[in-house]
Design an enzyme around this catalytic site. Structure first.
Site, PDB file in Angstrom:
ATOM      1  N   PHE A  29       0.860  -1.189   0.000  1.00  0.00           N
ATOM      2  CA  PHE A  29       0.000   0.000   0.000  1.00  0.00           C
ATOM      3  C   PHE A  29       0.900   1.243   0.000  1.00  0.00           C
ATOM      4  CE2 PHE A  29      -3.369   2.834   1.035  1.00  0.00           C
ATOM      5  CZ  PHE A  29      -4.561   2.166   0.827  1.00  0.00           C
ATOM      6  N   THR A  60     -11.612   9.697   6.563  1.00  0.00           N
ATOM      7  CA  THR A  60     -12.303   8.942   7.614  1.00  0.00           C
ATOM      8  C   THR A  60     -11.312   8.607   8.729  1.00  0.00           C
ATOM      9  OG1 THR A  60     -11.752   6.770   6.730  1.00  0.00           O
ATOM     10  CG2 THR A  60     -13.687   7.859   5.806  1.00  0.00           C
ATOM     11  N   PHE A 107      -1.501  -2.619   8.009  1.00  0.00           N
ATOM     12  CA  PHE A 107      -2.248  -3.381   9.013  1.00  0.00           C
ATOM     13  C   PHE A 107      -1.740  -4.819   9.109  1.00  0.00           C
ATOM     14  CE2 PHE A 107      -6.029  -5.624  10.618  1.00  0.00           C
ATOM     15  CZ  PHE A 107      -6.394  -4.813  11.679  1.00  0.00           C
ATOM     16  N   ILE A 148      -1.288   7.278   5.324  1.00  0.00           N
ATOM     17  CA  ILE A 148      -1.563   8.702   5.082  1.00  0.00           C
ATOM     18  C   ILE A 148      -3.008   8.986   5.473  1.00  0.00           C
ATOM     19  CG2 ILE A 148      -1.619  10.533   3.351  1.00  0.00           C
ATOM     20  CD1 ILE A 148       0.460   8.868   1.752  1.00  0.00           C
ATOM     21  N   HIS A 150     -10.181   5.724   9.288  1.00  0.00           N
ATOM     22  CA  HIS A 150      -9.473   4.493   8.923  1.00  0.00           C
ATOM     23  C   HIS A 150      -7.996   4.600   9.294  1.00  0.00           C
ATOM     24  CE1 HIS A 150      -9.364   0.665   6.867  1.00  0.00           C
ATOM     25  NE2 HIS A 150      -8.337   1.057   6.136  1.00  0.00           N
TER      26      HIS A 150
HETATM   27  N1  INI Z   1      -2.668   0.689   4.413  1.00  0.00           N
HETATM   28  C1  INI Z   1      -1.532   1.392   4.447  1.00  0.00           C
HETATM   29  O1  INI Z   1      -0.438   0.801   4.547  1.00  0.00           O
HETATM   30  N2  INI Z   1      -1.555   2.747   4.369  1.00  0.00           N
HETATM   31  C2  INI Z   1      -2.724   3.438   4.283  1.00  0.00           C
HETATM   32  O2  INI Z   1      -2.680   4.700   4.199  1.00  0.00           O
HETATM   33  C3  INI Z   1      -3.953   2.709   4.252  1.00  0.00           C
HETATM   34  N3  INI Z   1      -5.212   3.425   4.124  1.00  0.00           N
HETATM   35  O3  INI Z   1      -5.237   4.649   4.164  1.00  0.00           O
HETATM   36  O4  INI Z   1      -6.248   2.799   3.986  1.00  0.00           O
HETATM   37  C4  INI Z   1      -3.892   1.304   4.321  1.00  0.00           C
HETATM   38  N4  INI Z   1      -4.996   0.557   4.299  1.00  0.00           N
HETATM   39  C5  INI Z   1      -4.976  -0.874   4.077  1.00  0.00           C
HETATM   40  C6  INI Z   1      -4.762  -1.648   5.362  1.00  0.00           C
HETATM   41  O5  INI Z   1      -3.408  -1.585   5.752  1.00  0.00           O
HETATM   42  C7  INI Z   1      -5.127  -3.128   5.169  1.00  0.00           C
HETATM   43  O6  INI Z   1      -4.324  -3.679   4.165  1.00  0.00           O
HETATM   44  C8  INI Z   1      -6.600  -3.347   4.821  1.00  0.00           C
HETATM   45  O7  INI Z   1      -7.434  -2.673   5.749  1.00  0.00           O
HETATM   46  C9  INI Z   1      -6.955  -4.848   4.821  1.00  0.00           C
HETATM   47  O8  INI Z   1      -6.761  -5.420   6.120  1.00  0.00           O
END
Ligand code: INI
Length: 165
Positions: A22, A86, A57, A82, A88
């Site tokens: 990501f 929301t 995550f 970043i 999140h």
């Molecule tokens: N994951 C990131 O590494 N950076 C982010 O900014 C991000 N945003 O903004 O959503 C992000 N989301 C994905 C998350 O890490 C998981 O892969 C997902 O929720 C599935 O479990």
């Protein structure tokens, strides 16, 4: 009185890097800085393994799985969260930080938090090689220092090779 202080002397043995896909524009740059930094401190490429997690995550579980093998002197975690519109961000950033800490505490292997948590893309870019240095490079030196510190506390004579040789 004993004073334990890790130095930037890479111990023998292997290091692992967990990077998230990501925001890969940023995490690729962090990874590049991290590898360069390891190399310039004497950790050759053949002693570095890289694992890719989908997002920040998921980084802690991958780091913990790597740490549980007992193969690594330290593990560096690289990601980029970043802030969006929301909450999140708060969940991902908070759980990534807590999980990385937990992976280290549960396994006894240093697990280094090189996950950027920023308000803007510009801030993230500045921290992966532009104005504010490269946090991936800093994470590599922290990993080396912690690996050396662990060896010193464990009583390993680093000049004869570490317990991870
Ligand atoms: N994951 C990131 O590494 N950076 C982010 O900014 C991000 N945003 O903004 O959503 C992000 N989301 C994905 C998350 O890490 C998981 O892969 C997902 O929720 C599935 O479990």
């Amino acid at each position: 009185m004993a004073v334990f202080r890790g130095e930037l002397t890479a111990p023998a043995g292997r290091f692992a890097i967990v990077a998230s896909r990501f925001n890969s524009l940023v995490t690729e740059a962090l990874l590049s800085g991290c590898r360069d930094s390891f190399q310039s401190h004497g950790v050759t490429e053949d002693r570095i393994d890289v694992a890719w997690a989908p997002g920040s995550f998921e980084i802690p579980l991958v780091a913990r799985k790597l740490a549980e093998t007992g193969r690594y002197a330290a593990i560096v975690c690289l990601g980029c969260v970043i802030k969006g519109e929301t909450d999140h961000y708060d969940h991902v950033a908070g759980q990534a930080a807590a999980g990385v800490m937990q992976a280290g505490l549960a396994t006894g292997t240093p697990v280094i938090f090189g996950v950027l948590t920023t308000d803007t893309v510009e801030q993230a870019l500045n921290r992966c090689g532009l104005k504010a240095g490269n946090k991936g490079a800093e994470a590599a030196t922290t990993a080396i220092e912690m690996a050396d510190l662990m060896n010193r506390i464990a009583g390993v004579n680093t000049s004869y090779g570490a317990r991870f040789a």
